[in-house]
Motif scaffolding. Structure first.
Motif, PDB file in Angstrom:
ATOM      1  N   THR A 114       0.875  -1.184   0.000  1.00 47.17           N
ATOM      2  CA  THR A 114       0.000   0.000   0.000  1.00 47.17           C
ATOM      3  C   THR A 114       0.903   1.222   0.000  1.00 47.17           C
ATOM      4  OG1 THR A 114      -1.564  -1.279   1.356  1.00 47.17           O
ATOM      5  CG2 THR A 114      -2.024   1.059   1.109  1.00 47.17           C
ATOM      6  N   ASP A 115       1.708   1.326  -1.056  1.00 44.83           N
ATOM      7  CA  ASP A 115       2.691   2.414  -1.128  1.00 44.83           C
ATOM      8  C   ASP A 115       2.352   3.454  -2.180  1.00 44.83           C
ATOM      9  OD1 ASP A 115       3.298   1.093  -3.500  1.00 44.83           O
ATOM     10  OD2 ASP A 115       5.482   1.192  -3.205  1.00 44.83           O
ATOM     11  N   GLY A 116       1.116   3.400  -2.726  1.00 46.95           N
ATOM     12  CA  GLY A 116       0.706   4.389  -3.707  1.00 46.95           C
ATOM     13  C   GLY A 116       1.434   4.302  -5.035  1.00 46.95           C
ATOM     14  N   GLY A 117       2.216   3.226  -5.220  1.00 41.55           N
ATOM     15  CA  GLY A 117       3.029   3.109  -6.434  1.00 41.55           C
ATOM     16  C   GLY A 117       4.345   3.865  -6.333  1.00 41.55           C
ATOM     17  N   ALA A 118       4.686   4.321  -5.108  1.00 43.99           N
ATOM     18  CA  ALA A 118       5.928   5.086  -4.927  1.00 43.99           C
ATOM     19  C   ALA A 118       7.144   4.264  -5.347  1.00 43.99           C
ATOM     20  CB  ALA A 118       6.060   5.527  -3.466  1.00 43.99           C
ATOM     21  N   GLY A 119       7.202   3.013  -4.928  1.00 43.74           N
ATOM     22  CA  GLY A 119       8.334   2.163  -5.295  1.00 43.74           C
ATOM     23  C   GLY A 119       8.440   1.993  -6.799  1.00 43.74           C
ATOM     24  N   MET A 120       7.307   1.829  -7.449  1.00 43.74           N
ATOM     25  CA  MET A 120       7.291   1.661  -8.901  1.00 43.74           C
ATOM     26  C   MET A 120       7.961   2.846  -9.600  1.00 43.74           C
ATOM     27  SD  MET A 120       3.980   1.290 -11.448  1.00 43.74           S
ATOM     28  CE  MET A 120       3.331   2.929 -11.049  1.00 43.74           C
ATOM     29  N   VAL A 121       7.591   4.068  -9.203  1.00 44.27           N
ATOM     30  CA  VAL A 121       8.153   5.238  -9.886  1.00 44.27           C
ATOM     31  C   VAL A 121       9.598   5.484  -9.468  1.00 44.27           C
ATOM     32  CG1 VAL A 121       5.899   6.281 -10.322  1.00 44.27           C
ATOM     33  CG2 VAL A 121       7.153   6.924  -8.242  1.00 44.27           C
ATOM     34  N   GLN A 122       9.972   5.088  -8.253  1.00 40.89           N
ATOM     35  CA  GLN A 122      11.383   5.193  -7.863  1.00 40.89           C
ATOM     36  C   GLN A 122      12.245   4.296  -8.749  1.00 40.89           C
ATOM     37  OE1 GLN A 122      10.721   4.403  -3.572  1.00 40.89           O
ATOM     38  NE2 GLN A 122      11.995   6.185  -3.163  1.00 40.89           N
ATOM     39  N   ALA A 123      11.762   3.096  -9.047  1.00 40.08           N
ATOM     40  CA  ALA A 123      12.512   2.174  -9.899  1.00 40.08           C
ATOM     41  C   ALA A 123      12.687   2.732 -11.307  1.00 40.08           C
ATOM     42  CB  ALA A 123      11.809   0.821  -9.961  1.00 40.08           C
ATOM     43  N   LEU A 124      11.802   3.639 -11.700  1.00 42.70           N
ATOM     44  CA  LEU A 124      11.859   4.238 -13.032  1.00 42.70           C
ATOM     45  C   LEU A 124      12.561   5.592 -13.028  1.00 42.70           C
ATOM     46  CD1 LEU A 124       8.269   3.266 -14.184  1.00 42.70           C
ATOM     47  CD2 LEU A 124      10.408   2.450 -15.186  1.00 42.70           C
ATOM     48  N   GLY A 125      13.142   5.966 -11.882  1.00 45.08           N
ATOM     49  CA  GLY A 125      13.967   7.167 -11.843  1.00 45.08           C
ATOM     50  C   GLY A 125      13.438   8.348 -11.063  1.00 45.08           C
ATOM     51  N   ALA A 126      12.171   8.325 -10.653  1.00 44.26           N
ATOM     52  CA  ALA A 126      11.642   9.441  -9.864  1.00 44.26           C
ATOM     53  C   ALA A 126      12.365   9.507  -8.520  1.00 44.26           C
ATOM     54  CB  ALA A 126      10.146   9.274  -9.649  1.00 44.26           C
ATOM     55  N   ARG A 127      12.591  10.711  -8.035  1.00 45.11           N
ATOM     56  CA  ARG A 127      13.274  10.884  -6.750  1.00 45.11           C
ATOM     57  C   ARG A 127      12.254  11.296  -5.699  1.00 45.11           C
ATOM     58  NH1 ARG A 127      18.709  11.062  -7.526  1.00 45.11           N
ATOM     59  NH2 ARG A 127      18.625  10.175  -5.412  1.00 45.11           N
ATOM     60  N   LEU A 128      12.187  10.528  -4.625  1.00 44.00           N
ATOM     61  CA  LEU A 128      11.295  10.800  -3.495  1.00 44.00           C
ATOM     62  C   LEU A 128      12.176  10.965  -2.266  1.00 44.00           C
ATOM     63  CD1 LEU A 128       9.318   9.563  -5.628  1.00 44.00           C
ATOM     64  CD2 LEU A 128       8.125   8.467  -3.727  1.00 44.00           C
ATOM     65  N   ARG A 129      12.261  12.199  -1.750  1.00 45.28           N
ATOM     66  CA  ARG A 129      13.218  12.491  -0.675  1.00 45.28           C
ATOM     67  C   ARG A 129      12.513  12.968   0.586  1.00 45.28           C
ATOM     68  NH1 ARG A 129      15.345  15.327  -5.248  1.00 45.28           N
ATOM     69  NH2 ARG A 129      17.153  14.267  -6.184  1.00 45.28           N
TER      70      ARG A 129
END
Length: 380
Positions: free
Chosen positions: A143-158
């Motif tokens: 239940t991570d909102g897809g955060a991990g998915m977009v991190q794997a594709l290069g998005a930066r979540l800091r």
């Protein structure tokens, strides 16, 4: 004398019977029963799925090629997954990477499970030259909102200190900054289409945490934490993109992976079974058919709301072809299943001699169901 061929072929297009038969095996067994009872009939097997577990298998059965990939599982440990590719289209099934079945030892991790492996599968599809990615949601452990998915594709979540967020929905409460810029380059104009059969928003009483969190091991306190994290993520995504899709139907699918796909991957969303039937070439397969047989583990009220058998029945009706159902259990009344477009329906529980055999002898009983349907519907 050899048997006289019946006019028109039969298409056997079931979904999986969860816990007992994969879609391809269900199709093979039902088809075997039909061939035995009506030996002159051409039977085509086309297992289907509604976007959840079984989507990859359905694509492979329809002629897609399997591409193995080692990716991060829901808790970060590597898992052996796969995607399906044909021409410039790739099929990615979320459950392959981040599904409940991928949890080590089956132990749930409601706060820490993530979707990073899904992003890795998408990246793999892009590297193979895919121009269109069909993303099947369902069976998610996170239940991570897809955060991990977009991190794997290069998005930066800091976080506030500039450190990259760790996996999981709980960590999203500490999110301070999103840089989605690298996503456009990573996807390179690739079209993402989400196959989804739920219409839940991201947040609130019908949202990803409240509705699906308990299935992933979340208790009351966990749900508060996850809701707060998803809210924080939605707020910052809206700031970064200028678009707020938290209320979009399907945003809450797969622990919010639907949200990230819509908001950050520019995905479009389609009912899972409609998209999969298009992908599998169902309209061509059913053209000129005499009968379509579909099915799943339980034919019930949920079936009527976008599940695979209802979608198959609707598509068969558009082609003017009768459709019958085989189910492990049949919880609809005859007027209900007839109103849904089925000419006949058979439950494995009605063919079993003892309780429980509809699961333990599912393959044998599915074959018998095919035989019974052929005798009833193809003998004249």
């Amino acid at each position: 004398m050899p048997p006289t061929p019946h006019q028109g072929h039969v298409v056997v297009a079931p979904d999986k019977f969860k816990g007992s038969l994969e879609g391809a095996e269900a199709a093979a067994r039902i088809a075997a029963g039909i061939r035995r009872a009506a030996p002159g009939t051409e039977v085509r097997e086309l297992p289907v799925a509604d976007g959840g577990e079984g989507t990859l298998a359905a694509a492979l059965a329809a002629g897609f090629s399997r591409v193995p990939a080692k990716v991060a599982g829901p808790t970060g440990l590597p898992v052996d997954a796969a995607l399906a590719v044909r021409d410039d289209t790739a099929v990615v099934e979320l459950a392959q990477a981040s599904g409940l079945a991928r949890l080590p030892g089956g132990r749930t991790a409601p706060l820490a499970a993530g979707s990073y492996g899904v992003g890795q599968l998408i990246a793999k599809a892009v590297s193979l030259g895919a121009k269109r990615i069909v993303l099947g949601l369902g069976g998610s452990a996170c239940t991570d909102g897809g955060a991990g998915m977009v991190q794997a594709l290069g998005a930066r979540l800091r976080d506030a200190g500039g450190a990259e967020l760790p996996p999981g929905g709980a960590a999203l409460r500490r999110l301070a900054e999103i840089d989605p810029g690298p996503l456009a380059e990573a996807l390179g104009g690739v079209e993402v289409v989400v196959a989804c059969d739920v219409d839940n928003p991201l947040l609130g009483p019908r949202g990803a945490a409240a509705v699906y969190g308990p299935q992933k091991g979340a208790d009351g306190g966990d749900l508060v934490v996850l809701e707060a994290g998803l809210t924080r993520f939605a707020d910052l995504v809206a700031e970064a993109t200028g678009r707020d899709v938290r209320e979009a139907p399907g945003a809450g699918a797969a622990g919010g992976v639907g949200f990230a796909a819509l908001a950050l991957l520019g995905a479009t969303m389609r009912p899972g079974i409609e998209l999969l039937l298009d992908l599998l070439g169902f309209d061509g397969a059913v053209r000129g058919a005499r009968l379509v047989v579909t099915g799943e583990g339980c034919l019930d009220a949920q079936t009527l709301h976008g599940k695979a058998p209802a979608g198959v029945a609707a598509a068969a009706a558009r082609a003017g072809v009768r459709v019958a159902a085989v189910a492990g259990r049949l919880e609809l009344s005859e007027p209900e299943w007839r109103a849904a477009g089925f000419t006949a329906a058979i439950a494995l529980t009605d063919l079993a001699e003892r309780p429980g055999e509809s699961m333990t002898r599912a393959a044998e009983l599915a074959e018998l169901a095919g035989e019974r349907l052929a005798e009833e519907l193809l003998s004249h």
